[in-house]
Scaffold this active site. Structure first.
Site, PDB file in Angstrom:
ATOM      1  N   ARG A 153     -10.828   3.729  -9.969  1.00  0.00           N
ATOM      2  CA  ARG A 153     -11.126   3.394  -9.032  1.00  0.00           C
ATOM      3  C   ARG A 153     -11.652   4.949  -8.850  1.00  0.00           C
ATOM      4  O   ARG A 153     -11.268   6.548  -8.493  1.00  0.00           O
ATOM      5  CB  ARG A 153      -9.764   3.531  -8.388  1.00  0.00           C
ATOM      6  CG  ARG A 153      -9.293   1.759  -8.528  1.00  0.00           C
ATOM      7  CD  ARG A 153      -8.252   1.673  -7.344  1.00  0.00           C
ATOM      8  NE  ARG A 153      -7.278   0.411  -7.680  1.00  0.00           N
ATOM      9  CZ  ARG A 153      -6.239   0.366  -6.860  1.00  0.00           C
ATOM     10  NH1 ARG A 153      -6.321   0.387  -5.514  1.00  0.00           N
ATOM     11  NH2 ARG A 153      -5.307  -1.028  -7.549  1.00  0.00           N
ATOM     12  N   GLU A 189       4.231  -9.249  -9.109  1.00  0.00           N
ATOM     13  CA  GLU A 189       3.917  -7.962  -9.643  1.00  0.00           C
ATOM     14  C   GLU A 189       5.748  -7.630 -10.097  1.00  0.00           C
ATOM     15  O   GLU A 189       6.099  -7.651  -9.857  1.00  0.00           O
ATOM     16  CB  GLU A 189       3.893  -7.032  -8.849  1.00  0.00           C
ATOM     17  CG  GLU A 189       2.946  -6.883  -8.105  1.00  0.00           C
ATOM     18  CD  GLU A 189       1.605  -5.748  -7.379  1.00  0.00           C
ATOM     19  OE1 GLU A 189       2.686  -4.790  -7.334  1.00  0.00           O
ATOM     20  OE2 GLU A 189       0.640  -6.293  -6.691  1.00  0.00           O
ATOM     21  N   GLU A 235       7.128  -8.546  -6.177  1.00  0.00           N
ATOM     22  CA  GLU A 235       6.468  -9.491  -5.073  1.00  0.00           C
ATOM     23  C   GLU A 235       6.044 -10.030  -5.287  1.00  0.00           C
ATOM     24  O   GLU A 235       5.233  -9.291  -6.515  1.00  0.00           O
ATOM     25  CB  GLU A 235       5.627  -7.801  -3.940  1.00  0.00           C
ATOM     26  CG  GLU A 235       4.903  -6.889  -4.283  1.00  0.00           C
ATOM     27  CD  GLU A 235       4.519  -5.838  -3.897  1.00  0.00           C
ATOM     28  OE1 GLU A 235       4.583  -6.214  -2.228  1.00  0.00           O
ATOM     29  OE2 GLU A 235       4.297  -4.645  -4.109  1.00  0.00           O
ATOM     30  N   GLY A 243      -0.043  -1.423  -0.311  1.00  0.00           N
ATOM     31  CA  GLY A 243      -0.158   0.099   0.221  1.00  0.00           C
ATOM     32  C   GLY A 243       1.028   0.916   0.120  1.00  0.00           C
ATOM     33  O   GLY A 243       0.260   2.693   0.575  1.00  0.00           O
ATOM     34  N   ARG A 265      -3.241 -12.944  -2.833  1.00  0.00           N
ATOM     35  CA  ARG A 265      -5.358 -12.335  -2.201  1.00  0.00           C
ATOM     36  C   ARG A 265      -5.404 -12.270  -4.104  1.00  0.00           C
ATOM     37  O   ARG A 265      -4.582 -11.971  -4.801  1.00  0.00           O
ATOM     38  CB  ARG A 265      -5.508 -11.417  -1.650  1.00  0.00           C
ATOM     39  CG  ARG A 265      -4.139 -10.142  -2.067  1.00  0.00           C
ATOM     40  CD  ARG A 265      -4.799  -8.748  -1.596  1.00  0.00           C
ATOM     41  NE  ARG A 265      -3.476  -7.585  -1.512  1.00  0.00           N
ATOM     42  CZ  ARG A 265      -4.096  -6.621  -2.202  1.00  0.00           C
ATOM     43  NH1 ARG A 265      -4.809  -7.242  -3.298  1.00  0.00           N
ATOM     44  NH2 ARG A 265      -3.065  -6.177  -2.135  1.00  0.00           N
TER      45      ARG A 265
END
Length: 457
Positions: free
Chosen positions: A339, A275, A289, A165, A293
């Site tokens: 988003r 990623e 990484e 994040g 999920r």
């Protein structure tokens, strides 16, 4: 055994998304919710709901004991964690399994191995997957970190090993700035994740952020191609698309094959995302990484492949083998996702809450909206600001942007500020339409756009 009763350990649009997929499979859904979410759309749609604590996430959605008690009380046989909260928490996954329940996702050992960035990097190297030049293992000592930085070279990026994040990250241009930046990243990592472990990577100036969606059943894995996630602000993704406009067919094939090799090397089970950074200048790609999920941006992959990822997660967790061969998966057209957040983009993205007094979504062929909004809904101030995702598909990228502009123009959310104006502007920008951007591009674009908005106000 197939899942019969599913506890959704999350909220918002992803909880709604899981409920809908589960219902199509005949699975009884139980929405775990905080007191602030008792009137949410997920609670309204689920077969039943159970309150697990007060509004604060630490006392509800992050309270593993409360979630496990709710699962026991409502006779659930499985838990879907969604994304965020406890989705990548190995201790929670282990506790779910220890309670005799199915955790919809990889096992705790895989989450630990691939959720820690330093361990994931070592695992990737062992599987023959290229990684960005960087440090070996987790660094906590500033002196050792400075020595590693000299070997890697500048500019470089300091990242929290347990991070995500955009937290615990610093870009350092020179050795003289390193010590202060390392200590600041450690403080932020400790505050956000309870862990001050860091790792270092060479910073690629014009990098693109590309990810590969994978599915595995613990025995074999497949990929569902790539997503372009370079349009980011403060390392938070804003607009995503599939497939990436930057990759040639040859690079795409090698990139996706490397993701499958890595997934199979750890016996991955469920949906996950590898990623990568892609260097526009050299054409090289590097693993950075894994997210163990489902991702916020998973709908663009669903739109170009025709595969419901949440459904597949539930089927695999219920014991079914992977239903697809790699040869079954094809890219069809192009998809985009915006988003929509409860923020005022013209006022430096100030968070904004309120009651939705009017609501209209764009519709028509190739348009999908994933959201938890309805007229009269009061947006709570306690959680992530994302309200919805507007997703479009069309036969090619140019047509998809045309459809996106039309869908955004039709969309109306009244009663609070949202990021809709920002997305309407992005969808007309020449560089975006040409696919000419990188991970640092949007920051300057936003600054220019905000200045124009203030001048016109």
């Amino acid at each position: 055994m197939p899942i019969q009763r599913l506890l959704i350990a999350n909220r918002g649009e992803i909880a709604v998304r899981i409920i809908r997929a589960a219902r199509e499979l005949g699975i009884h859904t139980i929405a775990a919710h905080s007191s602030a979410d008792k009137d949410s759309l997920a609670v309204r749609l689920a077969d039943e709901a159970v309150e697990i604590g007060p509004a604060q996430a630490a006392k509800s959605y992050l309270n593993a004991a409360a979630l496990l008690q709710a699962a026991a009380d409502r006779r659930a046989d499985a838990v879907h964690p969604g994304y965020g909260f406890l989705a990548e928490n190995a201790a929670f996954a282990r506790a779910v399994t220890a309670a005799g329940l199915v955790f919809v996702g990889p096992d705790a050992d895989t989450i630990e191995r691939m959720g820690d960035k330093a361990q994931a990097r070592a695992t990737a190297q062992a599987a023959g997957v290229p990684v960005v030049p960087g440090s070996d293992g987790v660094l906590r000592d500033a002196t050792a970190a400075a020595a590693a930085a000299e070997n890697i070279g500048f500019p470089l990026m300091i990242q929290a090993a347990a991070g995500g994040g955009g937290k615990g990250i610093r870009v350092v241009e020179s050795a003289s700035d390193f010590a202060a930046a390392f200590q600041a990243a450690q403080r932020e990592g400790l505050g956000a994740f309870g862990d001050d472990g860091m790792y270092l990577e060479r910073f690629i100036l014009r990098a693109r952020h590309i990810e590969v969606q994978i599915l595995g059943d613990g025995r074999r894995a497949i990929h569902l191609y790539d997503r372009e996630c370079s349009l980011q602000r403060r390392r938070q993704k804003v607009l995503e698309e599939a497939p990436s406009p930057a990759l040639s067919s040859e690079v795409r094939e090698r990139l996706c094959a490397s993701a499958v090799a890595l997934a199979e090397s750890v016996g991955y089970c469920g949906a996950g995302t590898m990623e990568y950074l892609y260097d526009d200048e050299s054409g090289a790609f590097y693993f950075i990484e894994m997210n163990t999920r489902i991702q916020v941006e998973h709908p663009v992959t669903e739109m170009i492949t025709g595969i419901d990822l949440i459904r597949e997660m539930l089927l695999i967790a219920g014991g079914e083998p992977l239903r697809w061969q790699q040869s079954d998966i094809r890219i069809r057209g192009a998809a985009l996702e915006c988003r929509i957040n409860a923020e005022n983009p013209a006022d430096n993205f100030m968070p904004n809450i309120g009651t939705v007094s009017g609501l209209q979504w764009g519709g028509g062929f190739g348009v999908r909206t994933d959201s938890m909004l309805f007229e009269g809904y009061s947006v709570p101030p306690f959680y992530d600001s994302m309200l919805a995702k507007i997703i479009v598909w069309d036969e090619d990228r140019s047509s998809a942007f045309s459809r996106l502009r039309r869908a955004l123009a039709e969309t109306r959310i009244e009663g609070l500020h949202t990021t809709l104006p920002l997305h309407r502007a992005l969808a007309t920008d020449a560089s975006v339409l040409a696919g000419d951007f990188h991970t640092g591009w949007l920051e300057q674009w936003v600054a220019n756009w905000q200045q124009q908005q203030n001048e016109n106000a």
